[in-house]
Design an enzyme around this catalytic site. Structure first.
Site, PDB file in Angstrom:
ATOM      1  N   ASP A 140       0.883  -1.217  -0.007  1.00  0.00           N
ATOM      2  CA  ASP A 140       0.062  -0.053   0.037  1.00  0.00           C
ATOM      3  C   ASP A 140       0.785   1.160  -0.081  1.00  0.00           C
ATOM      4  OD1 ASP A 140      -2.928  -0.806   0.221  1.00  0.00           O
ATOM      5  OD2 ASP A 140      -1.993  -1.932   1.981  1.00  0.00           O
ATOM      6  N   ARG A 148       4.260   2.716   3.019  1.00  0.00           N
ATOM      7  CA  ARG A 148       4.926   1.491   3.407  1.00  0.00           C
ATOM      8  C   ARG A 148       6.475   1.559   3.118  1.00  0.00           C
ATOM      9  NH1 ARG A 148       0.479   0.998   5.866  1.00  0.00           N
ATOM     10  NH2 ARG A 148      -1.014  -0.107   5.048  1.00  0.00           N
ATOM     11  N   ARG A 209      -6.823  10.654   1.778  1.00  0.00           N
ATOM     12  CA  ARG A 209      -6.444   9.307   0.872  1.00  0.00           C
ATOM     13  C   ARG A 209      -7.093   9.807  -0.564  1.00  0.00           C
ATOM     14  NH1 ARG A 209      -7.987   4.117   3.728  1.00  0.00           N
ATOM     15  NH2 ARG A 209      -6.935   3.269   1.862  1.00  0.00           N
ATOM     16  N   LYS A 240      -8.991   2.091  -6.282  1.00  0.00           N
ATOM     17  CA  LYS A 240      -9.741   1.623  -5.374  1.00  0.00           C
ATOM     18  C   LYS A 240     -10.618   2.645  -4.566  1.00  0.00           C
ATOM     19  CE  LYS A 240      -5.861   1.829  -1.879  1.00  0.00           C
ATOM     20  NZ  LYS A 240      -4.750   1.278  -1.170  1.00  0.00           N
ATOM     21  N   HIS A 241     -11.780   2.431  -3.991  1.00  0.00           N
ATOM     22  CA  HIS A 241     -12.342   1.332  -3.961  1.00  0.00           C
ATOM     23  C   HIS A 241     -13.706   1.066  -4.233  1.00  0.00           C
ATOM     24  CE1 HIS A 241      -9.708   2.382  -0.596  1.00  0.00           C
ATOM     25  NE2 HIS A 241      -9.458   1.182  -0.309  1.00  0.00           N
ATOM     26  N   HIS A 253     -12.850  -1.221   7.987  1.00  0.00           N
ATOM     27  CA  HIS A 253     -12.198  -2.039   8.676  1.00  0.00           C
ATOM     28  C   HIS A 253     -12.810  -2.362  10.232  1.00  0.00           C
ATOM     29  CE1 HIS A 253      -8.920   0.114   6.360  1.00  0.00           C
ATOM     30  NE2 HIS A 253      -8.306  -1.049   6.583  1.00  0.00           N
ATOM     31  N   ASP A 326     -10.498  -6.070  -1.584  1.00  0.00           N
ATOM     32  CA  ASP A 326      -9.938  -5.388  -0.173  1.00  0.00           C
ATOM     33  C   ASP A 326      -9.630  -6.415   0.857  1.00  0.00           C
ATOM     34  OD1 ASP A 326      -8.765  -3.426   1.449  1.00  0.00           O
ATOM     35  OD2 ASP A 326     -10.563  -2.115   1.288  1.00  0.00           O
TER      36      ASP A 326
END
Length: 605
Positions: A140, A148, A209, A240-241, A253, A326
């Site tokens: 990611d 990351r 984001r 995404k998403h 999440h 996802d």
């Protein structure tokens, strides 16, 4: 200071020429369709059902080395997968992909990451027997709030900052440089760009984001990044998403969000970025664990909805690439069905790649059992494996999945890449309020307190403090991330003894999750109470100003990278004129359609 800026500009000027000089093999290999078809067909013919099913799964593995991880990582792999090393995980499950994370200890340095990638690819290929295929390695690397790759990798400011800059060219450059660095260390699939349109300021999971709240802007920048990743850098972009996560107050999440857009609203707001990504040739689209009743009234999340994935995405939008879910360990996709049903239902819905099931063995066995009982056909499995193999072929993995470790060390954090970071970041800084005319500040001998939210990885407080010091100020740096009452009192007392305070805030609006005691709001109020000048800087969501009454000087950087903080210091002192414009509307704290600052607002000096 001037010499450094000139040097950065000169380096940035060489970026295009430098990137253009990279050998052609660094770009996505171009092959005649018959060659790809032949390799995919031949490979598929020699695969067992277990190998085919393994290709559908991508997951994490623990450790920084494929065959010799630490004792703790061996134990973690054994608990999660029944074997001790990353190589053994791949061999046991015939994995099609691996996703790197810092918490699974995959990402330490360019040399280590490239070596790990080579070790995993060697395990995937095994002895070269037919049916053994290379991995698609992912991470990611959205930039900004979701990063990351560690230092010295180029760290761009993220999607909403790019939205503030309004430049498709800059968005393309950020994707290109990011993609080249990822490819150099053996990562072929960044889970980016974000195609969600963030029309809900209270969105707890997307926010910065996203490129912004305007569907056209988000579509333009999404398409630009698809081009940067795929055509320029040779990695596989992932939009995404789907079908759009930008208007939710629930984090998928931890729960199952419901998006109550009408079909007309979805067509107008959520669909355009995905349509543009498809027209730009995006190879992969990631699903969202969200319910959209206007698209599917069943109550199933999009990840498990044939109506949305097969009907809308493939049927109406014409997408022919890989659909990746996802993460399947998220609560949103587990709310309605058990973990052994989710992967089967995702495949029946039209997904191809199954990301991070909470129990890999259970998920794999459930798919095999579904084929055995006839709920899924092997022909259906073959459809998805063909798409996945096609991406791997176009990535050049069929020819050579290994990377040059020494070249990776030279590529990640290359001077021209870091110069590009500065050029992309500078135009994103947004000055929202300067009511007292405090800015720009003179270069002067003054006492300055730098405080507020901080990050161990990027150290924004220290970065801003260093910038003031080089301009002649006497600086005190006092990080105060979610401060206690005692810290608030002590920090305000210290501010009263300084000529100026700069305070960084991060999601100060989110008193439900991020800062349930509203400590950032109380810190700012205490600083204002000293009567001394205060500059407030939102280093993530720009919406914080609505929850900070009395603030007269406010800027938004959208991220806390070193480049963003450097641009901030230069702007505060007039060395850089802010040119970013809000890519979202900032409502009042009361909401209900009341606007504090409109889309497109931005000051300069």
């Amino acid at each position: 200071m001037q010499t450094r800026l000139v040097t950065a500009t000169a380096l940035a000027a060489t970026l295009a020429a430098t990137l253009a000089s990279v050998p052609a093999q660094a770009a996505t290999p171009v092959r005649p369709p018959t060659a790809e078809h032949g390799w995919v067909t031949s490979t598929l013919r020699h695969m067992s059902l277990e190998q085919k099913v393994g290709q559908l799964f991508a997951t994490y593995v623990y450790g920084g080395d494929a065959t010799d991880p630490s004792a703790a990582d061996r134990a973690a792999n054994l608990a999660a997968f029944g074997v001790e090393t990353p190589a053994e995980v791949i061999e046991r499950y015939h994995l099609g992909g691996v996703c790197y994370f810092s918490w699974s200890h995959n990402l330490d340095s360019p040399r280590q990451i490239a070596t790990l990638s080579n070790g995993l690819q060697t395990a995937a290929r095994g002895d070269g027997a037919k049916g053994r295929v290379p991995l698609l390695i992912s991470t990611d690397q959205e930039q900004g709030a979701v990063v990351r790759m560690p230092s010295p990798a180029a760290q761009f400011p993220g999607s909403m900052a790019l939205g503030a800059g309004r430049s498709p060219r800059a968005a393309r450059t950020a994707a290109e440089v990011t993609g080249r660095e990822l490819r150099a260390v053996g990562i072929q699939q960044p889970y980016a760009p974000i195609a969600d349109v963030n029309v809900n300021p209270g969105n707890p999971v997307i926010g910065v984001r996203s490129f912004g709240a305007d569907p056209t802007l988000v579509a333009d920048l999404t398409a630009a990044q698809v081009t940067g990743f795929q055509d320029r850098a040779g990695v596989t972009a992932v939009a995404k998403h789907f079908p759009g996560h930008g208007d939710t107050a629930t984090d998928s999440h931890t729960g199952l969000p419901v998006i109550n857009h009408s079909r007309a609203e979805w067509d107008r707001i959520d669909a355009p970025p995905f349509k543009r990504a498809i027209r730009a040739g995006v190879d992969t689209i990631m699903t969202a664990h969200i319910v959209v009743p206007a698209l599917d009234p069943s109550g199933d999340p999009a990840t498990l909805s044939p109506t949305i994935l097969t009907g809308v995405l493939r049927g109406e939008l014409g997408f022919r690439g890989v659909i990746v879910t996802d993460a399947l360990n998220m609560a949103g996709v587990r709310a309605k069905y058990g973990d052994e049903r989710v992967p089967v239902l995702a495949l029946k819905a039209g997904a191809d790649q199954l990301l991070m099931p909470p129990n890999l063995a259970l998920a794999r066995d459930a798919v095999l059992r579904a084929v055995d009982t006839g709920e899924l056909t092997e022909r259906r499995i073959d459809e998805s494996v063909r798409r996945i193999l096609g991406v791997k072929y176009r990535q050049g993995l069929a020819r050579s999945p290994l990377v040059d470790v020494e070249k990776a060390v030279r590529t990640v954090g290359a001077p021209e890449h870091l110069a590009a970071v500065t050029q992309v970041t500078d135009p994103t800084l947004t000055a929202v309020r300067n009511d007292a005319g405090l800015l720009p500040l003179p270069h002067a001998d003054r006492s300055v307190l730098i405080t507020g939210w901080d990050s161990a990885a990027f150290a924004p407080v220290a970065t801003v403090a260093a910038g003031f010091t080089t301009r002649g100020a006497r600086v005190t740096a006092r990080p105060a991330t979610l401060p206690s009452d005692a810290t608030i009192t002590a920090t305000a007392s210290q501010a009263a003894e300084h000529d100026l305070t700069v305070v960084l805030v991060n999601k100060a609006w989110d008193t439900a999750v991020t800062d349930p005691r509203a400590t950032q709001q109380r810190l700012v109020a205490a600083l204002l109470g000293t009567g001394k000048p205060v500059v407030v800087v939102a280093v993530r969501d720009p919406y914080d100003i609505a929850y900070l009454p009395g603030v007269t000087t406010y800027l938004a950087t959208y991220s806390y990278t070193r480049a963003a903080m450097d641009a901030l210091v230069r702007a505060l002192h007039g060395d850089l004129s802010p040119s970013g414009r809000l890519p979202v509307t900032i409502p009042t704290a009361e909401g209900a359609g009341s606007v504090l600052y409109p889309y497109g607002h931005g000051l300069s000096w």
